[in-house]
Design a protein around this motif. Structure first.
Motif, PDB file in Angstrom:
ATOM      1  N   UNK A 832     -15.200   0.461 -36.923  1.00  0.00           N
ATOM      2  CA  UNK A 832     -16.318   1.387 -37.116  1.00  0.00           C
ATOM      3  C   UNK A 832     -17.012   1.081 -38.439  1.00  0.00           C
ATOM      4  N   UNK A 833     -18.329   1.372 -38.539  1.00  0.00           N
ATOM      5  CA  UNK A 833     -19.021   1.180 -39.811  1.00  0.00           C
ATOM      6  C   UNK A 833     -18.384   2.054 -40.899  1.00  0.00           C
ATOM      7  N   UNK A 834     -18.359   1.567 -42.119  1.00  0.00           N
ATOM      8  CA  UNK A 834     -17.771   2.308 -43.220  1.00  0.00           C
ATOM      9  C   UNK A 834     -18.800   2.769 -44.233  1.00  0.00           C
ATOM     10  N   UNK A 835     -18.303   3.599 -45.165  1.00  0.00           N
ATOM     11  CA  UNK A 835     -19.132   4.067 -46.284  1.00  0.00           C
ATOM     12  C   UNK A 835     -20.416   4.724 -45.789  1.00  0.00           C
ATOM     13  N   UNK A 836     -20.283   5.622 -44.811  1.00  0.00           N
ATOM     14  CA  UNK A 836     -21.449   6.316 -44.275  1.00  0.00           C
ATOM     15  C   UNK A 836     -21.811   7.457 -45.222  1.00  0.00           C
ATOM     16  N   UNK A 837     -23.046   7.502 -45.649  1.00  0.00           N
ATOM     17  CA  UNK A 837     -23.498   8.612 -46.467  1.00  0.00           C
ATOM     18  C   UNK A 837     -24.948   8.938 -46.098  1.00  0.00           C
ATOM     19  N   UNK A 838     -25.329  10.203 -46.398  1.00  0.00           N
ATOM     20  CA  UNK A 838     -26.616  10.742 -45.955  1.00  0.00           C
ATOM     21  C   UNK A 838     -27.425  11.143 -47.177  1.00  0.00           C
ATOM     22  N   UNK A 839     -28.716  10.804 -47.140  1.00  0.00           N
ATOM     23  CA  UNK A 839     -29.652  11.196 -48.183  1.00  0.00           C
ATOM     24  C   UNK A 839     -30.722  12.064 -47.528  1.00  0.00           C
ATOM     25  N   UNK A 840     -30.697  13.387 -47.829  1.00  0.00           N
ATOM     26  CA  UNK A 840     -31.666  14.306 -47.248  1.00  0.00           C
ATOM     27  C   UNK A 840     -32.972  14.156 -48.018  1.00  0.00           C
ATOM     28  N   UNK A 841     -34.021  13.763 -47.299  1.00  0.00           N
ATOM     29  CA  UNK A 841     -35.321  13.510 -47.928  1.00  0.00           C
ATOM     30  C   UNK A 841     -36.144  14.785 -48.003  1.00  0.00           C
ATOM     31  N   UNK A 842     -36.241  15.519 -46.925  1.00  0.00           N
ATOM     32  CA  UNK A 842     -36.919  16.805 -46.940  1.00  0.00           C
ATOM     33  C   UNK A 842     -36.312  17.679 -45.856  1.00  0.00           C
ATOM     34  N   UNK A 843     -36.947  18.781 -45.568  1.00  0.00           N
ATOM     35  CA  UNK A 843     -36.345  19.756 -44.659  1.00  0.00           C
ATOM     36  C   UNK A 843     -36.266  19.258 -43.223  1.00  0.00           C
ATOM     37  N   UNK A 844     -37.004  18.172 -42.869  1.00  0.00           N
ATOM     38  CA  UNK A 844     -36.974  17.683 -41.482  1.00  0.00           C
ATOM     39  C   UNK A 844     -36.581  16.230 -41.386  1.00  0.00           C
ATOM     40  N   UNK A 845     -36.248  15.576 -42.507  1.00  0.00           N
ATOM     41  CA  UNK A 845     -35.995  14.145 -42.482  1.00  0.00           C
ATOM     42  C   UNK A 845     -34.819  13.810 -43.374  1.00  0.00           C
ATOM     43  N   UNK A 847     -32.064  10.301 -44.404  1.00  0.00           N
ATOM     44  CA  UNK A 847     -31.808   8.864 -44.309  1.00  0.00           C
ATOM     45  C   UNK A 847     -30.306   8.635 -44.343  1.00  0.00           C
ATOM     46  N   UNK A 848     -29.829   7.796 -43.395  1.00  0.00           N
ATOM     47  CA  UNK A 848     -28.392   7.526 -43.265  1.00  0.00           C
ATOM     48  C   UNK A 848     -28.138   6.087 -43.678  1.00  0.00           C
ATOM     49  N   UNK A 849     -27.118   5.837 -44.445  1.00  0.00           N
ATOM     50  CA  UNK A 849     -26.718   4.492 -44.876  1.00  0.00           C
ATOM     51  C   UNK A 849     -25.284   4.241 -44.441  1.00  0.00           C
ATOM     52  N   UNK A 894     -29.090  -3.656 -39.006  1.00  0.00           N
ATOM     53  CA  UNK A 894     -29.573  -2.732 -40.012  1.00  0.00           C
ATOM     54  C   UNK A 894     -28.403  -1.962 -40.619  1.00  0.00           C
ATOM     55  N   UNK A 895     -28.636  -1.507 -41.871  1.00  0.00           N
ATOM     56  CA  UNK A 895     -27.585  -0.747 -42.562  1.00  0.00           C
ATOM     57  C   UNK A 895     -28.084   0.625 -42.969  1.00  0.00           C
ATOM     58  N   UNK A 896     -29.234   1.010 -42.474  1.00  0.00           N
ATOM     59  CA  UNK A 896     -29.720   2.350 -42.768  1.00  0.00           C
ATOM     60  C   UNK A 896     -30.720   2.731 -41.690  1.00  0.00           C
ATOM     61  N   UNK A 897     -30.989   4.030 -41.584  1.00  0.00           N
ATOM     62  CA  UNK A 897     -31.942   4.519 -40.607  1.00  0.00           C
ATOM     63  C   UNK A 897     -32.370   5.936 -40.937  1.00  0.00           C
ATOM     64  N   UNK A 898     -33.515   6.323 -40.403  1.00  0.00           N
ATOM     65  CA  UNK A 898     -34.084   7.639 -40.658  1.00  0.00           C
ATOM     66  C   UNK A 898     -33.809   8.555 -39.469  1.00  0.00           C
ATOM     67  N   UNK A 909     -24.085  17.392 -38.608  1.00  0.00           N
ATOM     68  CA  UNK A 909     -22.985  16.442 -38.732  1.00  0.00           C
ATOM     69  C   UNK A 909     -23.376  15.179 -37.987  1.00  0.00           C
ATOM     70  N   UNK A 910     -22.843  13.995 -38.387  1.00  0.00           N
ATOM     71  CA  UNK A 910     -23.184  12.732 -37.717  1.00  0.00           C
ATOM     72  C   UNK A 910     -22.045  11.767 -37.871  1.00  0.00           C
ATOM     73  N   UNK A 911     -22.045  10.720 -37.008  1.00  0.00           N
ATOM     74  CA  UNK A 911     -21.205   9.553 -37.172  1.00  0.00           C
ATOM     75  C   UNK A 911     -21.973   8.333 -36.690  1.00  0.00           C
ATOM     76  N   UNK A 912     -21.491   7.144 -37.024  1.00  0.00           N
ATOM     77  CA  UNK A 912     -22.188   5.883 -36.740  1.00  0.00           C
ATOM     78  C   UNK A 912     -21.230   4.969 -35.995  1.00  0.00           C
ATOM     79  N   UNK A 913     -21.773   4.200 -35.014  1.00  0.00           N
ATOM     80  CA  UNK A 913     -20.972   3.263 -34.242  1.00  0.00           C
ATOM     81  C   UNK A 913     -21.755   1.961 -34.102  1.00  0.00           C
ATOM     82  N   UNK A 914     -21.058   0.837 -34.031  1.00  0.00           N
ATOM     83  CA  UNK A 914     -21.685  -0.449 -33.802  1.00  0.00           C
ATOM     84  C   UNK A 914     -21.742  -0.705 -32.292  1.00  0.00           C
ATOM     85  N   UNK A 915     -22.777  -1.431 -31.850  1.00  0.00           N
ATOM     86  CA  UNK A 915     -23.008  -1.643 -30.415  1.00  0.00           C
ATOM     87  C   UNK A 915     -23.194  -3.131 -30.170  1.00  0.00           C
ATOM     88  N   UNK A 916     -22.494  -3.662 -29.131  1.00  0.00           N
ATOM     89  CA  UNK A 916     -22.746  -5.029 -28.655  1.00  0.00           C
ATOM     90  C   UNK A 916     -23.070  -4.973 -27.165  1.00  0.00           C
TER      91      UNK A 916
END
Length: 1291
Positions: A832-845, A847-849, A894-898, A909-916
């Motif tokens: 699974x991807x590691x070091x997942x952290x979230x940066x809240x930009x505003x009340x509706x957006x 960014x996940x790394x 990619x290593x981040x997304x909005x 709450x969220x989690x991240x998974x890699x896809x092939x």
């Protein structure tokens, strides 16, 4: 004044040439009546050069008139011809015509000679021309032995004809033994002398039946020359053929077949002379030889060729000029040119002339004592000699007449007497011919007589000339006068024209020209008169003409022809085809105005003419019918130049059926691999009949050709002969080669196999080769049959391989194939991807790394990373609830997304998974984050009520989406004057726990506009607007308000619908508007797809609400919308355009359908019911309770007392209630947004509203205002927007 005859015509305007001919005929017909004594006049005679048919009797014509009737005599070869001595010769009774009976016995040659006829009576003698009698001749060719002609390819050739000399000359043409004309061209043509000229010979000129024919039209016989044999061979063949008979010096050289500049075959030399007679056709000829074939050009030195009289014949080798005159004399030059050079020949042309008349003598009628003259003037080249005869005797030896004097070409008569009557002959001759004219002098004394029948009726078409005859005779010559009408009104020269023969001409006859006309003739011996009548008729006109038509074979065509005519005339309408009668066919039908042709075929094409005839005029109109159809199929397909990989196909086009062929389509059939299936091979232009076709090996070809024109395609031609090409190795390899594993331990190699046509030979197989890309392994190969897949087992997981597939057959291998990279099968990712952290930009957006996973652990082709996220807990609610997870996939490494579209003031709450390619790997640990407060949506509703002189009451519902904790409300308002100009803007802060406010200190009878919005700590939200009017002063309102308008109502002005807005989601939209006008209206909403021509769809709005929900819309579609009102005056708002949101990939759950929410609402409803029961009990007991105390303190006028008679609540006035309202009753203004329970409410959508997102992920959607049910009277508290607020409202 009277109109009198003059020696000349009064005037003759331009444009009257047809009339001149008519009048000249009348003048020449002005003759002495046959009941009066007159000299003979020759009326008919045989031609000067009279060629007779020796098989028929000889008839020599001589007719004459006179008083007394003339007697006839003949001379032959200048001596008297005694017809009584020849039993074969007779003369017709009352005529001078001779009939020589040679059919019973005798020969035509016996009567050859020059004959002349004399007609004689007591007044003189007239003579005929010299008539030369010659029998026609059609002699046979002399026998001759014609040796075969052997020529080298490219040499010139002249085949002599030399026809026998016949009378008249024969017409020459060349044909073969089958009586087919030999084709002629710029290379091969017939000369004026009958010879056949070849500028250069070709092998196809070889034949043994070149035959010259001579046709003698007079005897209707054809004579044939012996056939001529021609053989065209190469130089080597020619020398071998002649070696036995010719010496070495006589052998042909190879140089003779080379290209050469032109030389003339005829005429010879550089110059020649040509003489032609005036009026004949001048024919000049130049024929040249050369290789390539020369082209002939013509010019006239120091002049130009006459435009309308110059014609070219025989492929421009013959120049013809018709009606030649002396001006056509000069030098003419013909030029022969080919790429190797040019030569020219000059022909000097001289035009001579036989005598022709300038002034021919005319009969002269004189009265005794009068003077006159005979004039005889002729011209020619050379100048003709003029000689006179009298009564057939040269005037020099004729008896003397004292009244006659000869002055060259004129005889002058003076003081004539009766004995002066005679017939004079004028002879003009030169070396090319002669002219002979008879003219008599007749001395008579006769009173006038009118020869035109009395009371003749003339009918003339309006606007055409009218000619009224007055043929007359008298000697001396009478004068003519014309009168019109019974009163004898004289005719004036400015309107009428009087001709010498007495005819009265009305140049343009009009309706008022109708009437009776009188002709009066006078001379010194008397007077005569005659009446004629003139009627003017309307012209016949075709008012509807047939029109040009193009129709397809088998269809029906109609031509229309409407005729308008004078009502006294009976027209006949006739249809012609190509100036002939219509075909006798039942397909042609003619009714009053139409010609109809059914089942049209090719024979029906042509010009159709409608002819309308009356007794006076004739008009016609034509139209062309073109019958078109698809072309006929090509024929005579032939294969030539057959090579291994190409062949030449030739064909003969079929009939194009009047629509030119634009192209030919060539198809082929592979009868060995795909019998019965035709494939496109090539297309060529419609002018080509040959195509060079590329072929593939090992195919049994058949070809067919289809012709195409503007109408369509022909049927295919018959198939050509079959042509089987030799086998060869494949020239291409399979395409679409791929290598993908279906399991973690295999490699599936696939390709698109060659078809039978591409196999190029028997035994088609494939050589499949593979090896690991990053290893040092050798290629592993296997031969497989004609399949499209091969599976390699036992491969490591997701390893790159190099793959190639080569075709081969029994002949050999295809070219070396290209290498393609593939992979063995994939397996699920392991990490699974590691070091997942979230940066809240505003009340509706947000960014996940994350950190990427190692490539080896992916065990397949990386497709991207997938984020699962969901709302865990609302910051404004105490309970915890979960909704279905949403998914966003980010392609690539990619290593981040909005994360867009988040709800403000919420826990996620969220989690991240890699896809092939095989699927998803394990999920990362859940990460929790929360969104800050956002600005609220607009208040759900705003109602303005209870207007007074200086105050208004505002009620509202909180925002449906507070997006945080409400801190306060802001109310801004400003007055609007009568011209809709806005006044100063005032604002007011209102506590967040308020839902009602009384606004005071307002101006009376003033319109106000209100802007109302809520605040959170993030700032102000969207506003809701409304307008209302304070009441007028009581004194000013008297006599103005209608009786059914009660106090307390907000008055509407000028009905209108404005501020139309649309808030759209994925499949629905909330439409809102502002209305100003009378209350008794029904709203409807019309909508449709923007830009579409479909009719508007109409939805009726329940009640008089100013909002409506449109359901069932298509996602991502632009719509147009408008709102209308039905009532005392119908009107419609302007249009608005909105676009629904795109369809969302992940599902969202409607909160209103969740069990926990339904249970919570039931508990709230039960609690409210208990409180109401407690309040009701305490009120009946008279006790006070907090709510009652609060109501008493505020003295809310909208809390209505119960009716004393039935204990029910006071009435609430509906917008459609026409009864006067009770004082103090609660009446919403026209601007109040009512909340009713209907299918149109958007409450049911809840949190299911989908928003739209910008590219950066920011939320751009709008929350639609939540519309809730109107509370029952007596309970003014609004429904809580959330369970928390609902609980707080009872605290």
């Amino acid at each position: 004044m009277q109109l009198k005859i003059m020696p000349k015509k009064k005037r003759l305007s331009a444009g009257r040439v047809p009339l001149i001919l008519f009048l000249c005929q009348m003048i020449s017909a002005l003759e002495v009546p046959l009941d009066l004594v007159q000299p003979p006049t020759i009326t008919q005679q045989s031609p000067k050069d009279y060629i007779i048919d020796p098989r028929e009797n000889i008839v020599i014509q001589c007719e004459a008139k006179g008083k007394p009737p003339p007697s006839f005599s003949w001379t032959r070869n200048g001596t008297h011809f005694d017809i009584d001595k020849d039993p074969l010769v007779t003369m017709k009774t009352g005529s001078g015509t001779l009939i020589i009976n040679i059919m019973s016995e005798g020969k035509a040659e016996t009567y050859e000679g020059v004959y002349q006829c004399t007609a004689r009576n007591e007044r003189g003698a007239a003579i005929s021309n010299n008539i030369v009698i010659r029998p026609s001749r059609s002699p046979l060719w002399t026998k001759e032995k014609l040796e075969p002609m052997i020529l080298q390819n490219g040499q010139p050739l002249v085949l002599p004809c030399r026809p026998p000399i016949g009378l008249p000359p024969a017409i020459i043409f060349w044909m073969d033994n089958s009586f087919q004309r030999l084709p002629q061209s710029e290379r091969v043509s017939q000369g004026l002398n009958g010879d056949l000229y070849f500028s250069n010979v070709l092998p196809e000129d070889t034949r043994e039946d070149y035959i010259c024919y001579a046709r003698f039209n007079h005897t209707q016989t054809i004579q044939q020359k012996q056939p001529i044999s021609v053989k065209v061979i190469s130089v080597d063949e020619l020398n071998d053929t002649l070696a036995a008979n010719l010496s070495d010096t006589e052998f042909y050289s190879a140089k003779s077949s080379r290209e050469r500049p032109p030389t003339f075959l005829t005429p010879e030399g550089n110059a020649s002379r040509k003489e032609e007679l005036r009026g004949n056709v001048l024919s000049l000829e130049c024929i040249a030889e050369g290789l390539p074939t020369p082209i002939i050009y013509w010019i006239k030195e120091d002049g130009i060729l006459p435009v309308n009289r110059t014609f070219y014949q025989n492929f421009k080798k013959t120049l013809q000029i018709t009606h030649v005159s002396e001006a056509d004399s000069g030098n003419y030059q013909c030029i022969a040119k080919n790429p190797l050079g040019a030569i020219h020949h000059t022909i000097s042309v001289t035009v001579k002339a036989a005598p022709y008349w300038i002034v021919a003598p005319q009969n002269l009628v004189l009265s005794p004592g009068e003077d006159g003259s005979l004039i005889c003037r002729a011209n020619g080249n050379p100048k003709p000699r003029i000689s006179w005869l009298t009564n057939g005797v040269p005037i020099e030896i004729a008896p003397d007449d004292p009244s006659r004097k000869i002055d060259g070409d004129t005889i002058i008569f003076s003081n004539v007497q009766e004995r002066s009557s005679a017939v004079y002959q004028c002879n003009a001759s030169n070396e090319y011919g002669y002219l002979l004219a008879n003219a008599f002098v007749n001395v008579l004394a006769e009173p006038p007589r009118i020869l035109t029948s009395a009371n003749t009726l003339y009918q003339v078409i309006a606007n055409r000339p009218a000619l009224l005859d007055c043929a007359f005779f008298g000697s001396p010559l009478p004068t003519i006068e014309w009168f019109k009408g019974a009163k004898g009104r004289a005719l004036h020269e400015d309107i009428y024209i009087l001709h010498e023969n007495g005819t009265l001409e009305i140049p343009v006859a009009q309706k008022d020209s109708t009437g009776t006309y009188t002709c009066v003739a006078r001379n010194k011996l008397g007077m005569a008169k005659n009446e004629v009548h003139l009627e003017i008729k309307d012209p016949t006109r075709i008012i509807k003409q047939p029109e040009y038509a193009i129709v397809q074979r088998g269809s029906t065509v109609s031509f229309e022809c409407k005729v308008k005519h004078d009502h006294t005339l009976i027209p006949t309408v006739m249809w012609l085809k190509d100036n002939g009668e219509l075909p006798s066919d039942e397909r042609f039908t003619v009714d009053k105005d139409h010609l109809v042709v059914t089942d049209v075929d090719d024979r029906d094409g042509g010009t159709y003419t409608c002819v309308a005839n009356t007794t006076l005029d004739k008009v016609s109109a034509s139209a062309v019918l073109s019958v078109v159809d698809v072309p006929n199929p090509p024929i005579d397909l032939e294969l030539t130049n057959q090579l291994d990989k190409s062949v030449q196909l030739t064909w003969t086009p079929g009939d194009d059926n009047n629509s030119p062929i634009t192209k030919f389509i060539i198809e082929y059939e592979d009868t060995m691999h795909e019998a019965g299936l035709w494939h496109h091979q090539a297309e060529v232009s419609g002018t080509q009949t040959t195509a060079q076709l590329k072929l593939s090996p090992y195919v049994n070809y058949s070809f067919r050709v289809t012709a195409v024109n503007n109408i369509g395609q022909s049927l295919p031609s018959e198939a050509s002969e079959q042509y089987f090409t030799k086998a060869a190795e494949p020239d291409k390899n399979p395409t679409e080669v791929e290598g993908l594993g279906s399991e973690p331990d295999n490699l599936v190699i696939t390709w698109k196999p060659l078809n039978g046509f591409e196999s190029n030979g028997p035994g088609l197989q494939y050589k499949v080769s593979w090896r690991q890309k990053d290893g040092d392994d050798e290629w592993t190969s296997v031969l497989v049959a004609n399949v499209s897949k091969y599976i390699v087992s036992g491969t490591p997981t997701f390893v790159p391989y190099l793959i190639k597939v080569q075709a081969l057959n029994d002949v050999g291998f295809a070219p070396e194939p290209a290498e393609v990279m593939g992979h063995s099968g994939e397996d699920l990712p392991m990490v699974a991807p590691g070091n997942v952290h979230v940066n809240v930009i505003n009340s509706t957006l947000a960014e996940v790394h994350w950190d990427p996973v190692p490539l080896k652990s992916i065990r397949g082709l990386l497709q991207g990373y997938r984020i699962y996220y969901w709302k865990a807990q609302s910051s404004s609610r105490r309970d915890k609830r979960h909704i279905e997870k949403k998914i966003l996939t980010f392609q690539g490494n990619k290593t981040h997304g909005m994360l867009p579209g988040l709800e403000p003031f919420s826990h996620y709450a969220l989690n991240v998974r890699v896809v092939n390619g095989k699927g998803e790997g394990p999920a990362s640990p859940d990460r929790v984050f929360h969104t800050p407060e956002g600005v609220p949506s607009a208040p759900s509703s705003l109602k303005i009520m209870n207007p007074s002189l200086d105050s208004l009451t505002l009620e509202w519902d909180p925002p449906s989406h507070p997006n945080g904790i409400l801190t306060e409300y802001t109310l801004k308002y400003q007055p609007i004057n009568s011209t809709h100009e806005l006044g100063p803007l005032l604002d007011l802060k209102i506590p967040a726990n308020k839902t009602r406010w009384i606004l005071k200190d307002l101006n009376f009878s003033t319109r106000y506009k209100f802007y109302f919005y809520a605040h959170t700590s993030a700032g102000p939200g969207s506003h809701i607007t409304e307008e209302a009017i304070t009441t007028m002063d009581a004194g000013k309102m008297a006599g103005i308000l209608p009786p059914d308008v009660g106090a307390g109502k907000v008055q509407a002005v000028n009905p209108r619908i404005s501020n139309l807005t649309a808030t759209a989601a994925e499949t629905y939209a909330n439409i809102s508007w502002e209305y100003e006008g009378p209350e008794r209206v029904k709203f409807y909403v019309e909508y449709g797809i923007a830009g579409s021509k479909e009719e508007w769809r109409k939805e009726i709005v329940n009640g008089s609400r100013s909002f409506f929900g449109l359901k069932g819309l298509m996602p991502g579609t632009a719509y147009k919308v408008r709102v209308g009102a039905e009532g005392d005056s119908d009107f419609v708002s302007s249009e608005d355009v909105f676009e629904t949101g795109p369809a969302m990939a992940s599902r969202q759950v409607d909160i209103a359908t969740q069990g926990w929410f339904i249970g919570l609402m039931c508990a709230v409803a039960l609690l409210i019911l208990i409180l109401l029961i407690v309040c009701f009990i305490r009120r009946n007991k008279g006790g006070k309770y907090p709510v009652k105390e609060k109501e008493d303190a505020h003295a809310d006028p909208e809390i209505q007392p119960m009716k004393e008679d039935d204990g029910t609540f006071g009435e609430y006035s509906d917008a459609e209630d026409h009864k006067p309202l009770k004082k103090g009753s609660r009446t919403p203004s026209d601007r109040t947004v009512k909340k009713e329970d209907s299918d149109d409410s958007l409450v049911d959508y809840g949190e299911g509203v989908n928003g739209q997102f910008n590219e950066d992920g920011s939320f751009i959607g709008q929350y639609s205002g939540k519309k809730e049910k109107e509370p029952a009277e007596g309970n003014e508290s609004s429904e809580a927007p959330s369970p928390v607020n609902a609980m707080n409202s009872f605290v």
